[in-house]
Design an enzyme around this catalytic site. Structure first.
Site, PDB file in Angstrom:
ATOM      1  N   ASP A  66     -84.206   7.217   3.137  1.00 30.25           N
ATOM      2  CA  ASP A  66     -83.076   6.624   2.419  1.00 30.25           C
ATOM      3  C   ASP A  66     -82.973   5.173   2.861  1.00 30.25           C
ATOM      4  O   ASP A  66     -82.653   4.897   4.020  1.00 30.25           O
ATOM      5  CB  ASP A  66     -81.786   7.378   2.751  1.00 30.25           C
ATOM      6  CG  ASP A  66     -80.582   6.891   1.963  1.00 30.25           C
ATOM      7  OD1 ASP A  66     -80.689   5.827   1.305  1.00 30.25           O
ATOM      8  OD2 ASP A  66     -79.533   7.565   2.009  1.00 30.25           O
ATOM      9  N   SER A 143     -88.465  -7.686 -11.182  1.00 31.73           N
ATOM     10  CA  SER A 143     -87.912  -7.508 -12.515  1.00 31.73           C
ATOM     11  C   SER A 143     -87.772  -8.865 -13.185  1.00 31.73           C
ATOM     12  O   SER A 143     -87.519  -9.874 -12.523  1.00 31.73           O
ATOM     13  CB  SER A 143     -86.533  -6.842 -12.433  1.00 31.73           C
ATOM     14  OG  SER A 143     -85.857  -6.888 -13.672  1.00 31.73           O
ATOM     15  N   TYR A 156     -76.824  -6.646 -10.994  1.00 37.44           N
ATOM     16  CA  TYR A 156     -78.227  -6.251 -10.912  1.00 37.44           C
ATOM     17  C   TYR A 156     -79.121  -7.481 -10.804  1.00 37.44           C
ATOM     18  O   TYR A 156     -80.021  -7.545  -9.952  1.00 37.44           O
ATOM     19  CB  TYR A 156     -78.617  -5.423 -12.130  1.00 37.44           C
ATOM     20  CG  TYR A 156     -80.094  -5.108 -12.193  1.00 37.44           C
ATOM     21  CD1 TYR A 156     -80.644  -4.108 -11.405  1.00 37.44           C
ATOM     22  CD2 TYR A 156     -80.937  -5.823 -13.037  1.00 37.44           C
ATOM     23  CE1 TYR A 156     -81.995  -3.828 -11.449  1.00 37.44           C
ATOM     24  CE2 TYR A 156     -82.297  -5.557 -13.091  1.00 37.44           C
ATOM     25  CZ  TYR A 156     -82.822  -4.563 -12.297  1.00 37.44           C
ATOM     26  OH  TYR A 156     -84.168  -4.299 -12.337  1.00 37.44           O
ATOM     27  N   LYS A 160     -81.722  -8.812  -7.818  1.00 42.78           N
ATOM     28  CA  LYS A 160     -83.141  -9.069  -8.037  1.00 42.78           C
ATOM     29  C   LYS A 160     -83.489 -10.550  -7.802  1.00 42.78           C
ATOM     30  O   LYS A 160     -84.606 -10.866  -7.386  1.00 42.78           O
ATOM     31  CB  LYS A 160     -83.543  -8.630  -9.447  1.00 42.78           C
ATOM     32  CG  LYS A 160     -83.614  -7.113  -9.606  1.00 42.78           C
ATOM     33  CD  LYS A 160     -84.641  -6.513  -8.651  1.00 42.78           C
ATOM     34  CE  LYS A 160     -84.844  -5.026  -8.880  1.00 42.78           C
ATOM     35  NZ  LYS A 160     -85.884  -4.459  -7.982  1.00 42.78           N
TER      36      LYS A 160
END
Length: 313
Positions: A66, A143, A156, A160
């Site tokens: 994790d 991304s 998000y 990134k």
């Protein structure tokens, strides 16, 4: 000949699962893959696919890891029986979609913890040994949302963008150590990623103003169209990872698709940012013109057809 030891985070589905299978079943039998999952209770599909692809015995192992827990990362590292990891793939990630003001604090913290702090924790665990040995490769799932801002993906994209800075900084430093860092910049991929988004707008969207709700509806329509037209299969994306893994002189960035590069280039072509903002708004909200456009942004270069959709992996 010693096999190349690869450890991959986030293998319960999507890119991580497909990459683990691709390497473990490689005809050369030159890889030993440690596929890690936050919850080992989700490893069933991975093993089912491994059996169907005929992965040789000993080519694939699963470990609990994790990225939100430094002790969990350290425990996984200790279970690598070869005592080394030649290739580390930081793939675990999480998305967050919707108006910024509608996000719960916990959802924001979760995305930043997994995408940014989780990557840092993983690197901190495995990088020192690579530096001591003078060799190693680090592949990070990037991304297009780390290279350009996407509406309704602010947090998000922030995570990134942070990964871009993290990896670029490390790439500059690590060359003398024989350790190479590569970002695999992905566009939309057909995975379960969208199903795992934090805070998917539902009731929370009711708290946004009417105009924002209207724009979000336009955005979702555009996103669905782009996924229909441009989404890639995970198998196609895994080949880009293999290109980076096998390159004699690895590059910092590899792109799974070039479709969205014109928009990324536009960000740099006009340092003011006006051209990119206008072009992205026009591409995503084609029927919703901006209320204000400066003369400098009135006729910017046209982007490639379409624009990045919601939270590309």
């Amino acid at each position: 000949m010693d096999r190349t030891v690869v450890l991959i985070t986030g293998c319960s589905s999507g890119i991580g699962l497909h990459l683990a299978l691709r390497l473990a079943s490689d005809p050369s039998r030159s890889f030993k893959v440690y596929a890690t999952l936050r919850d080992l209770g989700t490893q069933g599909p991975l093993w089912e696919a491994a059996r169907s692809r005929g992965c040789p015995p000993g080519s694939l192992e699963t470990l609990q890891l994790d990225v939100r827990d430094a002790d969990s990362v350290a425990a996984a590292r200790a279970r690598v029986t070869e005592g080394r990891v030649d290739v580390l793939v930081c793939n675990a990630g999480r998305g967050l979609l919707g108006p910024l003001e509608a996000h719960a604090a916990g959802a924001v913290e979760s995305v930043l913890d997994v995408n940014v702090a989780g990557t840092v924790r993983t690197l901190q665990a495995f990088l020192p040994d690579m530096k001591r040995r003078g060799s190693g490769r680090i592949l990070v799932t990037g991304s297009m949302g780390g290279l350009m801002g996407l509406p309704f993906n602010a947090v998000y994209c922030a995570s990134k963008f942070a990964i871009e800075g993290l990896c670029e900084s490390l790439a500059v430093l690590l060359t003398p150590f024989g350790v190479h860092v590569s970002l695999i910049e992905c566009g939309p991929v057909r995975t379960a990623f969208l199903e795992k988004l934090e805070g998917v707008p539902g009731g929370a969207l009711d708290g946004a103003d009417a105009k924002t709700r209207h724009l979000f509806s336009s955005y979702r329509r555009h996103s669905e169209q782009i996924f229909r037209e441009a989404a890639q299969d995970p198998e196609e994306v895994t080949e880009v990872f293999l290109t980076a893994l096998r390159a004699p002189r690895p590059a910092l960035r590899y792109f799974s698709t070039e479709r969205f590069l014109p928009l990324a280039h536009l960000r740099l072509a006009d340092s003011s940012g006006r051209s990119y903002v206008a072009a992205m708004h026009r591409a995503v909200f084609a029927d919703e013109p901006a209320e204000q456009e400066t003369a400098a942004a009135a006729d910017p270069p046209r982007p490639a057809p379409g624009a990045p959709p919601a939270a590309p992996q």
